[in-house]
Design a protein around this motif. Sequence first.
Motif, PDB file in Angstrom:
ATOM      1  N   UNK A  19     -63.580 -25.758   7.297  1.00 20.99           N
ATOM      2  CA  UNK A  19     -62.365 -26.514   6.957  1.00 20.99           C
ATOM      3  C   UNK A  19     -61.284 -25.579   6.428  1.00 20.99           C
ATOM      4  N   UNK A  20     -61.682 -24.630   5.588  1.00 20.46           N
ATOM      5  CA  UNK A  20     -60.734 -23.659   5.047  1.00 20.46           C
ATOM      6  C   UNK A  20     -60.150 -22.802   6.153  1.00 20.46           C
ATOM      7  N   UNK A  21     -61.017 -22.375   7.082  1.00 23.56           N
ATOM      8  CA  UNK A  21     -60.562 -21.539   8.199  1.00 23.56           C
ATOM      9  C   UNK A  21     -59.530 -22.271   9.051  1.00 23.56           C
ATOM     10  N   UNK A  22     -59.829 -23.514   9.415  1.00 27.38           N
ATOM     11  CA  UNK A  22     -58.915 -24.286  10.275  1.00 27.38           C
ATOM     12  C   UNK A  22     -57.593 -24.560   9.552  1.00 27.38           C
ATOM     13  N   UNK A  23     -57.677 -24.900   8.260  1.00 22.82           N
ATOM     14  CA  UNK A  23     -56.457 -25.175   7.493  1.00 22.82           C
ATOM     15  C   UNK A  23     -55.598 -23.921   7.369  1.00 22.82           C
ATOM     16  N   UNK A  24     -56.241 -22.780   7.147  1.00 25.60           N
ATOM     17  CA  UNK A  24     -55.511 -21.519   7.010  1.00 25.60           C
ATOM     18  C   UNK A  24     -54.875 -21.105   8.331  1.00 25.60           C
ATOM     19  N   UNK A  25     -55.597 -21.323   9.425  1.00 22.86           N
ATOM     20  CA  UNK A  25     -55.050 -21.003  10.750  1.00 22.86           C
ATOM     21  C   UNK A  25     -53.821 -21.866  11.038  1.00 22.86           C
ATOM     22  N   UNK A  26     -53.888 -23.139  10.633  1.00 23.26           N
ATOM     23  CA  UNK A  26     -52.739 -24.031  10.852  1.00 23.26           C
ATOM     24  C   UNK A  26     -51.553 -23.618   9.988  1.00 23.26           C
ATOM     25  N   UNK A  27     -51.824 -23.157   8.771  1.00 28.34           N
ATOM     26  CA  UNK A  27     -50.749 -22.676   7.900  1.00 28.34           C
ATOM     27  C   UNK A  27     -50.059 -21.460   8.528  1.00 28.34           C
ATOM     28  N   UNK A  28     -50.849 -20.555   9.103  1.00 27.01           N
ATOM     29  CA  UNK A  28     -50.279 -19.383   9.779  1.00 27.01           C
ATOM     30  C   UNK A  28     -49.388 -19.819  10.937  1.00 27.01           C
ATOM     31  N   UNK A  29     -49.841 -20.834  11.672  1.00 29.33           N
ATOM     32  CA  UNK A  29     -49.062 -21.362  12.800  1.00 29.33           C
ATOM     33  C   UNK A  29     -47.740 -21.966  12.311  1.00 29.33           C
ATOM     34  N   UNK A  30     -47.794 -22.767  11.230  1.00 25.44           N
ATOM     35  CA  UNK A  30     -46.578 -23.379  10.682  1.00 25.44           C
ATOM     36  C   UNK A  30     -45.608 -22.317  10.164  1.00 25.44           C
ATOM     37  N   UNK A  31     -46.149 -21.310   9.459  1.00 25.08           N
ATOM     38  CA  UNK A  31     -45.302 -20.264   8.890  1.00 25.08           C
ATOM     39  C   UNK A  31     -44.628 -19.459   9.991  1.00 25.08           C
ATOM     40  N   UNK A  32     -45.364 -19.176  11.052  1.00 28.95           N
ATOM     41  CA  UNK A  32     -44.793 -18.402  12.159  1.00 28.95           C
ATOM     42  C   UNK A  32     -43.668 -19.179  12.841  1.00 28.95           C
ATOM     43  N   UNK A  33     -43.880 -20.480  13.064  1.00 27.43           N
ATOM     44  CA  UNK A  33     -42.844 -21.303  13.694  1.00 27.43           C
ATOM     45  C   UNK A  33     -41.596 -21.400  12.844  1.00 27.43           C
TER      46      UNK A  33
END
Length: 233
Positions: A19-33
């Motif tokens: 869950x932490x991995x998926x949430x962190x990956x999504x945060x990276x995606x949001x920050x990049x966008x």
Amino acid sequence: MTFSKMKFTQHFVSFSLLCTLLATAYLAYMAYGTNIILAKISSGHKLPAEELHILIQSLASIESFGGIILILTSISMLSFLIWLYKSYKNLLVLNKVPAKFSPGWAVGWFFVPILNLYKPYQVITELWNESFKNSSKQGFAVKQGPTIIKIWWLTNVASQITSLLTNGAASQVKNIQTLPFAEIASHYLALLELITISSILSVFVVAGFIFVVFNINEIQRSSHQGSLNSGGA
């Protein structure tokens, strides 16, 4: 002392880490966008009102999501440390001799400032080596495990340093509201670049935790079963 199979503990640790991995990956995606939009503003481009609205929503979402990740990370680390303590106790059952680190200090070194940058690495390395010591398996995890753990821990240290830089940049952003909009965007751009880098590093770190938990749990369980079979024979 009895051997702990830790089926529930392993599943809970793995689930919380995932869950932490998926949430962190999504945060990276949001920050990049969001970075892409901020780069336009900091370079002098005027954005339509609709895009500015999306930008404001994205920044608010990133801040909220950061809080969720903090909670998930806390749960993951707590469950991992419980697993670590039990895994170290299993070493005594499997190898019949005490390890260099006691179960208590295996956990305790994670909380000692400065020393927690390298002592936990020694703890995990010992746990790995002692767990696989009597194994006849020759798979990828056995051969490359120590190298993967070394790269993983260096990535973890880099992630911690990047997180400190991110926190510093976040504190500075709170005090720039009187600057021109383009300069504010430039400061936010630097912050989100750090968030992106930190999140990507964290993804690899969490993946490393999952790798360690899965492989050590499997080999300890297999070794214990083997000792029971040989004892019964």
